[in-house]
Design a protein around this motif. Structure first.
Motif, PDB file in Angstrom:
ATOM      1  N   LEU A  11      86.177  31.668  -4.334  1.00 13.74           N
ATOM      2  CA  LEU A  11      84.880  32.248  -4.698  1.00 13.74           C
ATOM      3  C   LEU A  11      84.027  32.492  -3.443  1.00 13.74           C
ATOM      4  O   LEU A  11      83.416  33.544  -3.276  1.00 13.74           O
ATOM      5  CB  LEU A  11      84.150  31.320  -5.677  1.00 13.74           C
ATOM      6  CG  LEU A  11      82.764  31.788  -6.135  1.00 13.74           C
ATOM      7  CD1 LEU A  11      82.820  33.178  -6.758  1.00 13.74           C
ATOM      8  CD2 LEU A  11      82.162  30.799  -7.131  1.00 13.74           C
ATOM      9  N   THR A  12      84.021  31.500  -2.552  1.00 14.01           N
ATOM     10  CA  THR A  12      83.266  31.648  -1.305  1.00 14.01           C
ATOM     11  C   THR A  12      83.757  32.852  -0.508  1.00 14.01           C
ATOM     12  O   THR A  12      82.960  33.654  -0.010  1.00 14.01           O
ATOM     13  CB  THR A  12      83.396  30.363  -0.458  1.00 14.01           C
ATOM     14  OG1 THR A  12      82.865  29.290  -1.230  1.00 14.01           O
ATOM     15  CG2 THR A  12      82.633  30.467   0.849  1.00 14.01           C
ATOM     16  N   LEU A  13      85.079  32.976  -0.412  1.00 12.43           N
ATOM     17  CA  LEU A  13      85.648  34.116   0.312  1.00 12.43           C
ATOM     18  C   LEU A  13      85.250  35.439  -0.338  1.00 12.43           C
ATOM     19  O   LEU A  13      84.873  36.407   0.337  1.00 12.43           O
ATOM     20  CB  LEU A  13      87.182  34.015   0.338  1.00 12.43           C
ATOM     21  CG  LEU A  13      87.778  33.016   1.328  1.00 12.43           C
ATOM     22  CD1 LEU A  13      89.298  32.978   1.185  1.00 12.43           C
ATOM     23  CD2 LEU A  13      87.378  33.404   2.757  1.00 12.43           C
ATOM     24  N   ALA A  14      85.307  35.451  -1.662  1.00  9.81           N
ATOM     25  CA  ALA A  14      84.986  36.687  -2.385  1.00  9.81           C
ATOM     26  C   ALA A  14      83.520  37.067  -2.183  1.00  9.81           C
ATOM     27  O   ALA A  14      83.188  38.235  -1.991  1.00  9.81           O
ATOM     28  CB  ALA A  14      85.295  36.515  -3.876  1.00  9.81           C
ATOM     29  N   LEU A  15      82.636  36.062  -2.191  1.00 10.56           N
ATOM     30  CA  LEU A  15      81.207  36.351  -2.004  1.00 10.56           C
ATOM     31  C   LEU A  15      80.923  36.838  -0.579  1.00 10.56           C
ATOM     32  O   LEU A  15      80.060  37.677  -0.365  1.00 10.56           O
ATOM     33  CB  LEU A  15      80.361  35.122  -2.347  1.00 10.56           C
ATOM     34  CG  LEU A  15      80.326  34.783  -3.845  1.00 10.56           C
ATOM     35  CD1 LEU A  15      79.698  33.411  -4.085  1.00 10.56           C
ATOM     36  CD2 LEU A  15      79.580  35.853  -4.638  1.00 10.56           C
ATOM     37  N   ASN A  16      81.719  36.314   0.375  1.00 11.16           N
ATOM     38  CA  ASN A  16      81.633  36.847   1.744  1.00 11.16           C
ATOM     39  C   ASN A  16      82.045  38.300   1.775  1.00 11.16           C
ATOM     40  O   ASN A  16      81.368  39.146   2.350  1.00 11.16           O
ATOM     41  CB  ASN A  16      82.577  36.080   2.678  1.00 11.16           C
ATOM     42  CG  ASN A  16      81.882  34.892   3.300  1.00 11.16           C
ATOM     43  OD1 ASN A  16      80.656  34.827   3.311  1.00 11.16           O
ATOM     44  ND2 ASN A  16      82.669  33.955   3.802  1.00 11.16           N
ATOM     45  N   GLU A  17      83.180  38.543   1.162  1.00  7.51           N
ATOM     46  CA  GLU A  17      83.756  39.889   1.140  1.00  7.51           C
ATOM     47  C   GLU A  17      82.774  40.887   0.500  1.00  7.51           C
ATOM     48  O   GLU A  17      82.609  42.011   0.958  1.00  7.51           O
ATOM     49  CB  GLU A  17      85.072  39.824   0.346  1.00  7.51           C
ATOM     50  CG  GLU A  17      85.826  41.114   0.210  1.00  7.51           C
ATOM     51  CD  GLU A  17      86.583  41.482   1.484  1.00  7.51           C
ATOM     52  OE1 GLU A  17      86.821  40.574   2.304  1.00  7.51           O
ATOM     53  OE2 GLU A  17      86.898  42.678   1.642  1.00  7.51           O
ATOM     54  N   PRO A  21      75.450  36.804   0.523  1.00 12.80           N
ATOM     55  CA  PRO A  21      75.242  35.495   1.152  1.00 12.80           C
ATOM     56  C   PRO A  21      74.302  34.578   0.375  1.00 12.80           C
ATOM     57  O   PRO A  21      74.474  33.358   0.410  1.00 12.80           O
ATOM     58  CB  PRO A  21      74.648  35.842   2.523  1.00 12.80           C
ATOM     59  CG  PRO A  21      74.096  37.214   2.389  1.00 12.80           C
ATOM     60  CD  PRO A  21      74.944  37.906   1.369  1.00 12.80           C
ATOM     61  N   ALA A  22      73.303  35.152  -0.285  1.00 12.28           N
ATOM     62  CA  ALA A  22      72.366  34.289  -1.016  1.00 12.28           C
ATOM     63  C   ALA A  22      73.085  33.624  -2.191  1.00 12.28           C
ATOM     64  O   ALA A  22      72.945  32.418  -2.428  1.00 12.28           O
ATOM     65  CB  ALA A  22      71.161  35.093  -1.491  1.00 12.28           C
ATOM     66  N   ILE A  23      73.869  34.417  -2.908  1.00 15.62           N
ATOM     67  CA  ILE A  23      74.605  33.850  -4.049  1.00 15.62           C
ATOM     68  C   ILE A  23      75.601  32.798  -3.555  1.00 15.62           C
ATOM     69  O   ILE A  23      75.760  31.742  -4.159  1.00 15.62           O
ATOM     70  CB  ILE A  23      75.321  34.966  -4.849  1.00 15.62           C
ATOM     71  CG1 ILE A  23      74.267  35.877  -5.498  1.00 15.62           C
ATOM     72  CG2 ILE A  23      76.262  34.369  -5.891  1.00 15.62           C
ATOM     73  CD1 ILE A  23      74.831  37.005  -6.341  1.00 15.62           C
ATOM     74  N   LYS A  24      76.202  33.087  -2.417  1.00 10.44           N
ATOM     75  CA  LYS A  24      77.168  32.130  -1.858  1.00 10.44           C
ATOM     76  C   LYS A  24      76.507  30.768  -1.647  1.00 10.44           C
ATOM     77  O   LYS A  24      77.086  29.731  -1.964  1.00 10.44           O
ATOM     78  CB  LYS A  24      77.719  32.665  -0.531  1.00 10.44           C
ATOM     79  CG  LYS A  24      78.825  31.785   0.039  1.00 10.44           C
ATOM     80  CD  LYS A  24      79.394  32.352   1.302  1.00 10.44           C
ATOM     81  CE  LYS A  24      78.629  31.870   2.514  1.00 10.44           C
ATOM     82  NZ  LYS A  24      79.293  32.221   3.776  1.00 10.44           N
TER      83      LYS A  24
END
Ligand code: ADP
Ligand code: MG
Length: 269
Positions: A11-17, A21-24
């Protein structure tokens, strides 16, 4: 209520992609609160998305502030309107809302002798406009003219002027400081012509139009430049006593009473 396990690393990787960043950062805390308080999935999603948008706005404003090169510490809050009766706070507030003039490429001209707050007020207007979502560049006119002259030598003047289009407002401080050798090239005139009725300018000057012949190569061009600038413009004549001088006098203690500014002060300095 517990959520089924998810792959948080993925999930973290996907949010980076996805560049979220705020949601991460926020999702673990929000998800925990949602589980605890029984939020529906839609509420959780919308809370996260709203935070991402707000954060994006904040970052954009920060970027635009850095690009604007405004004068540090010069804000409307620290500007004392009482010293300058011809400029009303209500009028300036209307100006900083932007919509009535910026979209049409209208201009603002601030005239007045040195020390009356022209630079302060123009930078403060710029700051308020950036905060309201507009893009602004504050520059000493001579600095910009120098850059445009270089661009002309490099045969990229047109694209250099076009690049300035990204700024809704160009603040040219101290136009009358353009020196004779700079005036021999017409880059300033070309800039004014290119922005005419499309993109706004805020110009400060300590000399009235009558003395602008020193800024442009010949009187016909001065006339044409002034004509374009004032066609859709708000003009403030800030003819009061120098704030700087008054502050210095106050610091010295009681002395001679403050003198009224006279038009002759316009050419001082
Ligand atoms: P100008 O550009 O007209 O020469 P400045 O904007 O540089 O004048 O003003 C000179 C100094 O006085 C600055 O430090 C500015 O912050 C301050 N100043 C001028 N007018 C005001 C005002 N009305 N309220 C607060 N500070 C002022
Ligand atoms: Mg100034």
């Amino acid at each position: 209520m517990t959520s089924p396990a998810i792959d948080t690393a993925r999930l973290t990787l996907a949010l980076n992609e996805l560049r979220l960043p705020a949601i991460k950062v926020l999702w673990p805390r929000f998800a925990e609160q949602a589980d605890k308080e029984g939020w529906g999935a839609a509420r959780l999603l919308s809370a996260l998305v709203e935070h991402e948008l707000a954060e994006r706005d904040r970052r954009r404003t920060e970027r635009h502030l850095a690009q604007a090169r405004l004068l540090p510490g010069k804000t409307l809050e620290t500007f004392d309107f009482a010293t300058i009766p011809m400029v009303s706070k209500a009028h300036v507030n209307a100006i900083t809302a932007g919509d009535s003039w910026i979209g049409k490429g209208d201009n603002i001209l601030l005239f007045g002798p040195p020390g009356v707050g022209k630079s302060h007020l123009s930078s403060a207007i710029g700051l308020a406009l950036v905060e309201n979502g507009y893009r602004v560049l504050f520059t000493r006119t001579t600095d910009l003219v120098q850059k445009l002259q270089q661009a002309r030598r490099d045969l990229i003047l047109e694209s250099a002027i076009a690049k300035l289009d990204k700024f809704h407002l160009l603040i040219l401080d101290d136009i009358a400081y353009v020196t004779k050798d700079q005036a021999e090239t017409s880059v300033l005139f070309e800039l004014i012509s290119a922005r005419y009725e499309r993109r706004s300018m805020l110009i400060t000057a300590n000399k009235p139009f009558g003395a602008w012949d020193a800024i442009f190569p010949d009187p016909a061009m001065t006339l044409a430049a002034v004509d374009r600038l004032v066609h859709h413009a708000t003009i403030f004549e800030m003819t009061v006593e120098s704030y700087r001088r008054k502050a210095a006098e106050r610091a010295k203690g009681p002395g001679r009473p403050p003198q009224k500014a006279s038009p002759a002060d316009m050419t001082a300095d």
